[in-house]
Write a protein that holds these residues in place. Structure first.
Motif, mmCIF file in Angstrom:
data_model
loop_
_atom_site.group_PDB
_atom_site.id
_atom_site.type_symbol
_atom_site.label_atom_id
_atom_site.label_comp_id
_atom_site.label_asym_id
_atom_site.label_seq_id
_atom_site.Cartn_x
_atom_site.Cartn_y
_atom_site.Cartn_z
ATOM 1 N N GLN A 72 0.834 -1.200 0.000
ATOM 2 C CA GLN A 72 0.000 0.000 0.000
ATOM 3 C C GLN A 72 0.872 1.254 0.000
ATOM 4 O O GLN A 72 0.536 2.249 -0.638
ATOM 5 C CB GLN A 72 -0.944 0.006 1.206
ATOM 6 N N GLY A 73 1.984 1.186 0.719
ATOM 7 C CA GLY A 73 2.907 2.318 0.711
ATOM 8 C C GLY A 73 3.473 2.559 -0.676
ATOM 9 O O GLY A 73 3.609 3.712 -1.113
ATOM 10 N N TYR A 74 3.777 1.466 -1.387
ATOM 11 C CA TYR A 74 4.314 1.613 -2.744
ATOM 12 C C TYR A 74 3.266 2.205 -3.687
ATOM 13 O O TYR A 74 3.605 2.988 -4.586
ATOM 14 C CB TYR A 74 4.808 0.268 -3.281
ATOM 15 N N ASP A 75 1.993 1.846 -3.490
ATOM 16 C CA ASP A 75 0.924 2.445 -4.308
ATOM 17 C C ASP A 75 0.965 3.966 -4.201
ATOM 18 O O ASP A 75 0.865 4.680 -5.202
ATOM 19 C CB ASP A 75 -0.451 1.951 -3.836
ATOM 20 N N PHE A 76 1.067 4.453 -2.970
ATOM 21 C CA PHE A 76 1.075 5.904 -2.738
ATOM 22 C C PHE A 76 2.292 6.528 -3.433
ATOM 23 O O PHE A 76 2.188 7.561 -4.111
ATOM 24 C CB PHE A 76 1.087 6.178 -1.237
ATOM 25 N N TYR A 77 3.433 5.894 -3.265
ATOM 26 C CA TYR A 77 4.659 6.398 -3.909
ATOM 27 C C TYR A 77 4.497 6.428 -5.431
ATOM 28 O O TYR A 77 4.857 7.415 -6.090
ATOM 29 C CB TYR A 77 5.840 5.508 -3.514
ATOM 30 N N HIS A 78 3.950 5.364 -5.991
ATOM 31 C CA HIS A 78 3.760 5.285 -7.449
ATOM 32 C C HIS A 78 2.840 6.406 -7.940
ATOM 33 O O HIS A 78 3.161 7.075 -8.945
ATOM 34 C CB HIS A 78 3.165 3.922 -7.822
ATOM 35 N N LEU A 79 1.728 6.620 -7.251
ATOM 36 C CA LEU A 79 0.781 7.659 -7.687
ATOM 37 C C LEU A 79 1.337 9.061 -7.450
ATOM 38 O O LEU A 79 1.013 10.003 -8.176
ATOM 39 C CB LEU A 79 -0.554 7.480 -6.962
ATOM 40 N N TYR A 80 2.196 9.184 -6.444
ATOM 41 C CA TYR A 80 2.881 10.463 -6.223
ATOM 42 C C TYR A 80 3.790 10.773 -7.407
ATOM 43 O O TYR A 80 3.815 11.901 -7.914
ATOM 44 C CB TYR A 80 3.689 10.389 -4.924
ATOM 45 N N LYS A 81 4.527 9.769 -7.874
ATOM 46 C CA LYS A 81 5.449 9.967 -8.995
ATOM 47 C C LYS A 81 4.715 10.146 -10.321
ATOM 48 O O LYS A 81 5.089 10.977 -11.141
ATOM 49 C CB LYS A 81 6.394 8.757 -9.089
ATOM 50 N N GLU A 82 3.651 9.354 -10.529
ATOM 51 C CA GLU A 82 2.955 9.363 -11.817
ATOM 52 C C GLU A 82 1.924 10.472 -11.951
ATOM 53 O O GLU A 82 1.716 11.008 -13.045
ATOM 54 C CB GLU A 82 2.265 8.010 -12.036
ATOM 55 N N LYS A 83 1.265 10.818 -10.835
ATOM 56 C CA LYS A 83 0.140 11.758 -10.905
ATOM 57 C C LYS A 83 0.328 13.004 -10.021
ATOM 58 O O LYS A 83 -0.557 13.852 -9.978
ATOM 59 C CB LYS A 83 -1.155 11.058 -10.456
ATOM 60 N N GLU A 84 1.448 13.069 -9.318
ATOM 61 C CA GLU A 84 1.655 14.128 -8.320
ATOM 62 C C GLU A 84 0.555 14.104 -7.263
ATOM 63 O O GLU A 84 0.098 15.136 -6.771
ATOM 64 C CB GLU A 84 1.740 15.511 -8.983
ATOM 65 N N CYS A 85 0.114 12.890 -6.943
ATOM 66 C CA CYS A 85 -0.932 12.696 -5.934
ATOM 67 C C CYS A 85 -0.289 12.722 -4.548
ATOM 68 O O CYS A 85 0.590 11.913 -4.246
ATOM 69 C CB CYS A 85 -1.635 11.352 -6.163
#
Length: 422
Positions: A175-188
């Motif tokens: 779940q932590g990696y999901d957040f990191y991925h969306l932060y990098k891909e979507k600036e979420c």
């Protein structure tokens, strides 16, 4: 109004990593935020409504919510709030449940905003990551000590009877990696979820800080309980699902209209799009005349329209009025009538083999013998489709069957039975 202030007024903010920064983040339209939904069943249930509604509220406020489908995390199992290990289900079942939930999310969003939902699936970016890569690139940033301090783990650690597997222990890394991925891909920068997700969400914030030198924010909702102290979302028959085949629109409507007087105003805040002014008016009406159940009816109407639409609401209301308010039962949709009478005794007959009324009463268990049935009919307390019948030799005719298939029998004021013609 900043959407953060709206959520706060509604009582929907339980924990927030930095209130000032989150509020500021949400002050600019077009921001990304997300919430995850693991495919643990064939349908979402009303316990999922708070986060689902929150994402839609964000969209209505001009933001870009991401509805994350847990195609990967659903294969592992979230230990949060669970006192024992989840049982694995087949990959085929997970994929089928994922497809069902994706369709529900898309339908819910489009129905309530007029716009398409942006659904992402964490399996899409997780499936290519090797075990070694996950250990090296993600696991390196978490200490076991830090993970053990999280409530989702602490409640199971040290219990020899159930314990926690390495699989579920690792859930927060995914779940932590999901957040990191969306932060990098979507600036979420914002993840939302139930209060039991705090540890998993902050794991993502920590990974973003360590791996990307960035900042992520966490916001959780309170655990919804009823005034009686029970966990919200359960009925005597179990969970209330959003799928009409699993929980009928009639049962869905009745769940809300039967809310405790002490809960109804809070539920209007949590589960509807009504404004502060509209809810204040309903609260006043409820305080002045609680017996009229004005707030309850509005709650049931709003939630039923939100999930099943106005047409289904009209059918449910017609059945409710006919059954409990003296309306015309023959105007009720036969399928809705069957849903409404689900708990009542029922019998089925072939069209050519429908017996007389006395026999029907016996078959339904409303009378102990044919002689007693005749006495009950002659006493004037027997009704077919809310119309009194006093002829104990009466044999039902075609016009007695609503929609050609269903006939409602009532003995006295409260004893119902349903006759189905096959």
């Amino acid at each position: 109004m900043n959407i953060y202030d709206d959520l706060k007024w509604r009582g929907l903010i339980h924990q927030v990593s930095d209130e000032g920064k989150v509020r500021d983040y949400l002050s600019t339209p077009g921001r990304y935020m997300y919430c995850g939904f693991d495919p643990t069943a064939d349908s979402l249930h009303i316990g999922n409504l708070v986060p689902l509604l929150c994402l839609v509220r964000m969209k209505k406020a001009g933001h870009n919510p991401l509805f994350l489908l847990g195609g990967a995390t659903g294969r592992v199992g979230d230990p949060s709030g669970k006192d024992k290990e989840r049982e694995f289900v087949s990959i085929e079942q997970i994929e089928a449940q994922s497809a069902n939930i994706k369709a529900q999310i898309e339908g819910f969003c489009e129905h309530n905003t007029g716009e398409k939902a942006e659904v992402v699936n964490n399996y899409d970016w997780t499936k290519e990551i090797s075990f070694l890569d996950m250990l090296r690139d993600v696991g390196k940033h978490f200490t076991v000590n830090w993970m053990l301090a999280k409530e989702s783990v602490k409640g199971r650690f040290g219990r020899e009877d159930v314990g926690i597997s390495y699989t579920e222990f690792s859930y927060m890394l995914l779940q932590g990696y999901d957040f990191y991925h969306l932060y990098k891909e979507k600036e979420c920068q914002l993840q939302i979820g139930g209060g039991d997700q705090w540890g998993n969400i902050t794991a993502g914030c920590e990974l973003i800080r360590r791996k990307a030198a960035g900042e992520g924010f966490a916001l959780t909702f309170p655990l919804i309980t009823t005034a009686s102290g029970k966990k919200f979302g359960k009925s005597e028959k179990g969970a209330i699902f959003l799928n009409a085949e699993m929980t009928s629109p009639y049962a869905f409507y009745q769940f809300w209209i039967n809310s405790d007087d002490r809960d109804v105003i809070n539920f209007l805040k949590f589960f509807t799009f009504l404004t502060e002014e509209e809810i204040a008016e309903l609260e006043k009406a409820h305080e002045e005349a609680p017996y009229k159940r004005i707030a309850h009816k509005r709650l049931a109407e709003e939630t039923t329209i939100m999930i099943h639409g106005k047409e289904e609401l009209a059918k449910v209301e017609a059945a409710t009025v006919a059954l409990f308010g003296g309306g015309d039962i023959k105007s009720v949709d036969s399928a809705t009538l069957r849903e409404a009478m689900e708990a009542a005794p029922g019998v089925e007959y072939e069209a050519a083999d429908i017996p007389d009324l006395a026999q029907i009463l016996m078959d339904l268990g409303l009378s102990k013998s044919k002689g007693q049935a005749r006495k009950d009919i002659k006493a004037g307390g027997l009704y077919i489709n809310n119309e009194r019948v006093d002829d104990y030799d009466y044999a039902p005719v075609d016009t007695d069957f609503i929609g050609g298939e269903a006939m409602l029998i009532r003995k006295g004021k409260k004893n119902y039975g349903l006759v189905i013609r096959k």
